[in-house]
Write a protein that holds these residues in place. Structure first.
Motif, PDB file in Angstrom:
ATOM      1  N   ARG A 158       0.865  -1.168   0.000  1.00  0.00           N
ATOM      2  CA  ARG A 158       0.000   0.000   0.000  1.00  0.00           C
ATOM      3  C   ARG A 158       0.906   1.225   0.000  1.00  0.00           C
ATOM      4  O   ARG A 158       1.901   1.255   0.716  1.00  0.00           O
ATOM      5  CB  ARG A 158      -0.934   0.004   1.212  1.00  0.00           C
ATOM      6  N   VAL A 159       0.569   2.223  -0.814  1.00  0.00           N
ATOM      7  CA  VAL A 159       1.403   3.415  -0.988  1.00  0.00           C
ATOM      8  C   VAL A 159       0.569   4.650  -0.689  1.00  0.00           C
ATOM      9  O   VAL A 159      -0.584   4.750  -1.117  1.00  0.00           O
ATOM     10  CB  VAL A 159       1.959   3.500  -2.431  1.00  0.00           C
ATOM     11  N   TRP A 160       1.172   5.601   0.066  1.00  0.00           N
ATOM     12  CA  TRP A 160       0.492   6.838   0.429  1.00  0.00           C
ATOM     13  C   TRP A 160       1.364   8.051   0.097  1.00  0.00           C
ATOM     14  O   TRP A 160       2.594   7.955   0.017  1.00  0.00           O
ATOM     15  CB  TRP A 160       0.227   6.900   1.935  1.00  0.00           C
ATOM     16  N   ASP A 161       0.732   9.200  -0.035  1.00  0.00           N
ATOM     17  CA  ASP A 161       1.432  10.477   0.021  1.00  0.00           C
ATOM     18  C   ASP A 161       2.073  10.595   1.399  1.00  0.00           C
ATOM     19  O   ASP A 161       1.424  10.319   2.417  1.00  0.00           O
ATOM     20  CB  ASP A 161       0.452  11.628  -0.208  1.00  0.00           C
ATOM     21  N   LEU A 162       3.328  10.989   1.457  1.00  0.00           N
ATOM     22  CA  LEU A 162       4.058  10.985   2.727  1.00  0.00           C
ATOM     23  C   LEU A 162       3.466  11.980   3.724  1.00  0.00           C
ATOM     24  O   LEU A 162       3.368  11.678   4.920  1.00  0.00           O
ATOM     25  CB  LEU A 162       5.534  11.289   2.480  1.00  0.00           C
ATOM     26  N   SER A 171      -6.673   7.197   4.702  1.00  0.00           N
ATOM     27  CA  SER A 171      -7.955   6.919   4.054  1.00  0.00           C
ATOM     28  C   SER A 171      -7.880   6.866   2.536  1.00  0.00           C
ATOM     29  O   SER A 171      -8.766   6.278   1.896  1.00  0.00           O
ATOM     30  CB  SER A 171      -8.981   7.979   4.460  1.00  0.00           C
ATOM     31  N   ALA A 172      -6.857   7.471   1.921  1.00  0.00           N
ATOM     32  CA  ALA A 172      -6.818   7.556   0.462  1.00  0.00           C
ATOM     33  C   ALA A 172      -5.447   7.151  -0.069  1.00  0.00           C
ATOM     34  O   ALA A 172      -4.684   7.989  -0.563  1.00  0.00           O
ATOM     35  CB  ALA A 172      -7.165   8.967   0.007  1.00  0.00           C
ATOM     36  N   PRO A 173      -5.107   5.882   0.011  1.00  0.00           N
ATOM     37  CA  PRO A 173      -3.811   5.450  -0.513  1.00  0.00           C
ATOM     38  C   PRO A 173      -3.711   5.663  -2.016  1.00  0.00           C
ATOM     39  O   PRO A 173      -4.701   5.589  -2.743  1.00  0.00           O
ATOM     40  CB  PRO A 173      -3.750   3.959  -0.150  1.00  0.00           C
ATOM     41  N   ILE A 174      -2.509   5.931  -2.477  1.00  0.00           N
ATOM     42  CA  ILE A 174      -2.255   6.087  -3.910  1.00  0.00           C
ATOM     43  C   ILE A 174      -2.379   4.751  -4.626  1.00  0.00           C
ATOM     44  O   ILE A 174      -2.815   4.683  -5.774  1.00  0.00           O
ATOM     45  CB  ILE A 174      -0.849   6.690  -4.122  1.00  0.00           C
ATOM     46  N   ALA A 175      -1.975   3.679  -3.934  1.00  0.00           N
ATOM     47  CA  ALA A 175      -2.009   2.346  -4.529  1.00  0.00           C
ATOM     48  C   ALA A 175      -2.225   1.308  -3.439  1.00  0.00           C
ATOM     49  O   ALA A 175      -1.828   1.508  -2.285  1.00  0.00           O
ATOM     50  CB  ALA A 175      -0.720   2.062  -5.282  1.00  0.00           C
ATOM     51  N   ASP A 176      -2.839   0.194  -3.835  1.00  0.00           N
ATOM     52  CA  ASP A 176      -3.087  -0.914  -2.911  1.00  0.00           C
ATOM     53  C   ASP A 176      -3.227  -2.174  -3.770  1.00  0.00           C
ATOM     54  O   ASP A 176      -4.198  -2.304  -4.519  1.00  0.00           O
ATOM     55  CB  ASP A 176      -4.363  -0.662  -2.104  1.00  0.00           C
ATOM     56  N   PHE A 177      -2.254  -3.072  -3.701  1.00  0.00           N
ATOM     57  CA  PHE A 177      -2.266  -4.229  -4.590  1.00  0.00           C
ATOM     58  C   PHE A 177      -1.452  -5.375  -3.981  1.00  0.00           C
ATOM     59  O   PHE A 177      -0.581  -5.150  -3.138  1.00  0.00           O
ATOM     60  CB  PHE A 177      -1.708  -3.857  -5.972  1.00  0.00           C
ATOM     61  N   PRO A 178      -1.711  -6.600  -4.409  1.00  0.00           N
ATOM     62  CA  PRO A 178      -0.978  -7.749  -3.878  1.00  0.00           C
ATOM     63  C   PRO A 178       0.447  -7.815  -4.421  1.00  0.00           C
ATOM     64  O   PRO A 178       0.698  -7.414  -5.563  1.00  0.00           O
ATOM     65  CB  PRO A 178      -1.801  -8.948  -4.346  1.00  0.00           C
ATOM     66  N   GLN A 179       1.350  -8.332  -3.613  1.00  0.00           N
ATOM     67  CA  GLN A 179       2.703  -8.584  -4.084  1.00  0.00           C
ATOM     68  C   GLN A 179       2.668  -9.717  -5.100  1.00  0.00           C
ATOM     69  O   GLN A 179       1.963 -10.708  -4.935  1.00  0.00           O
ATOM     70  CB  GLN A 179       3.592  -8.986  -2.910  1.00  0.00           C
ATOM     71  N   SER A 224      13.098  -7.612  -9.512  1.00  0.00           N
ATOM     72  CA  SER A 224      11.885  -7.422 -10.298  1.00  0.00           C
ATOM     73  C   SER A 224      11.341  -6.016 -10.080  1.00  0.00           C
ATOM     74  O   SER A 224      11.703  -5.321  -9.122  1.00  0.00           O
ATOM     75  CB  SER A 224      10.823  -8.464  -9.924  1.00  0.00           C
ATOM     76  N   CYS A 225      10.451  -5.611 -10.972  1.00  0.00           N
ATOM     77  CA  CYS A 225       9.877  -4.262 -10.939  1.00  0.00           C
ATOM     78  C   CYS A 225       8.369  -4.352 -11.109  1.00  0.00           C
ATOM     79  O   CYS A 225       7.873  -4.966 -12.061  1.00  0.00           O
ATOM     80  CB  CYS A 225      10.482  -3.415 -12.056  1.00  0.00           C
ATOM     81  N   LEU A 226       7.626  -3.747 -10.180  1.00  0.00           N
ATOM     82  CA  LEU A 226       6.176  -3.652 -10.246  1.00  0.00           C
ATOM     83  C   LEU A 226       5.761  -2.211 -10.525  1.00  0.00           C
ATOM     84  O   LEU A 226       6.381  -1.267 -10.021  1.00  0.00           O
ATOM     85  CB  LEU A 226       5.535  -4.098  -8.928  1.00  0.00           C
ATOM     86  N   ASP A 227       4.718  -2.034 -11.298  1.00  0.00           N
ATOM     87  CA  ASP A 227       4.141  -0.717 -11.560  1.00  0.00           C
ATOM     88  C   ASP A 227       3.048  -0.481 -10.520  1.00  0.00           C
ATOM     89  O   ASP A 227       2.057  -1.220 -10.482  1.00  0.00           O
ATOM     90  CB  ASP A 227       3.554  -0.680 -12.967  1.00  0.00           C
ATOM     91  N   ILE A 228       3.201   0.532  -9.671  1.00  0.00           N
ATOM     92  CA  ILE A 228       2.219   0.738  -8.604  1.00  0.00           C
ATOM     93  C   ILE A 228       0.878   1.228  -9.144  1.00  0.00           C
ATOM     94  O   ILE A 228      -0.141   1.133  -8.464  1.00  0.00           O
ATOM     95  CB  ILE A 228       2.738   1.704  -7.517  1.00  0.00           C
ATOM     96  N   ARG A 229       0.845   1.728 -10.379  1.00  0.00           N
ATOM     97  CA  ARG A 229      -0.405   2.214 -10.950  1.00  0.00           C
ATOM     98  C   ARG A 229      -1.338   1.074 -11.343  1.00  0.00           C
ATOM     99  O   ARG A 229      -2.555   1.251 -11.398  1.00  0.00           O
ATOM    100  CB  ARG A 229      -0.104   3.106 -12.162  1.00  0.00           C
TER     101      ARG A 229
END
Length: 286
Positions: A158-162, A171-179, A224-229
């Protein structure tokens, strides 16, 4: 120029077989203070793995130790980050509130040489309630923070604005995804990650083993590289960086934005009780 790193490029050696960490254990993760030219390295304290006891080292960029502090009951140290606040304060982000050796939350604190921190000394954040194995990574270039964690045993990012995260607004993460995609063999250990802009880089692999991972085959380490979008796997490559090391266990990823940009890979070597660390890097793609 792209913001991605070139995983196909040969890895270049930066630090080699350093024995300057306070504890004789493997490094677990590391991060850079690029303003003050410091390298921070986390390692487990001898005998402290089950309790989540960590040692945090501050080094210069040649690997000389400038100080250390102990973190009792924080976690396993798989991820960390360095934040430069607008008032000039340098904050270190790590997991915290360990149970069974892994953090159930994250925290930030200032570095003080010789200090000891416990769970009672810091303000623990639980951005994903009920999650386990929380591990942060900070990207100051995009001003974001990622937290790898497990929900019902499954790893996610999960990624947030710092700024929002510091204000405890989750409440509003930029991204949320499985590894996903860390290694072709899902049974191989995950060994670290780093957030860099719109991408998360992952490290997976195991130490040399005469039967299952012999040095003659130059190991099983993958980047490896994941795209958070999208959460999708963009690229995965095996690396032979540091293949001549004994033991050769991958431990930690970090990004340097200076010197043209570098994706830095940690490698542990040496005998039990006399561990050393090396750092290699991949350049930014042109």
């Amino acid at each position: 120029m792209t913001d991605r790193f070139d995983l196909t490029a040969p890895a270049e050696r930066w630090l080699w077989r350093k024995d300057t960490l306070k504890e004789p254990t493997l490094l677990q993760s590391f991060a850079f203070d690029e303003v003050h030219q410091h390298l921070y390295v986390l390692q487990l304290r001898r005998g402290g793995g089950a309790a989540g006891d960590l040692c945090l080292n501050r080094l210069d960029l040649r690997g000389k130790r400038l100080g250390h502090m102990y973190l009792r009951g924080f976690g396993h140290g798989v991820g960390m980050g360095v934040q430069h606040a607008s008032d000039g304060t340098v904050w270190i982000w790590t997991e915290a509130d360990a149970r069974n050796g892994y953090g159930r939350g994250v925290t930030r604190f200032r570095f003080f040489d010789g200090a000891v921190r416990t769970r009672a000394d810091v303000k623990v954040r639980h951005p994903v309630p009920g999650s386990t194995s929380n591990q942060p990574s900070v990207c100051m270039a995009s001003h974001r923070i990622a937290v790898r964690h497990r929900v019902d045993g499954e790893p996610r990012y999960r990624v947030w604005d710092l700024d929002a995260f510091v204000a405890r607004d989750y409440s509003a993460p930029i991204a949320d995804f499985p590894q996903t995609g860390a290694h072709p063999d899902p049974g191989i250990p995950f060994q670290g990650y780093a957030l860099a802009g719109d991408h998360i880089y992952q490290l997976a692999g195991s130490a040399y083993d005469a039967r299952t991972n012999p040095p003659a085959r130059r190991g099983n380490i993958h980047l490896s590289c994941l795209d958070i979008r999208t959460g999708e796997l963009r690229e995965r490559r095996r690396t032979e960086a540091g293949h001549s090391l004994d033991h050769r266990e991958p431990e930690g990823l970090a990004v340097r934005h200076g010197a043209g940009g570098r994706l830095c890979l940690g490698l542990g070597s040496g005998e039990v009780g006399k561990r050393r660390f090396s750092i290699y890097f991949k350049p930014r793609a042109s």
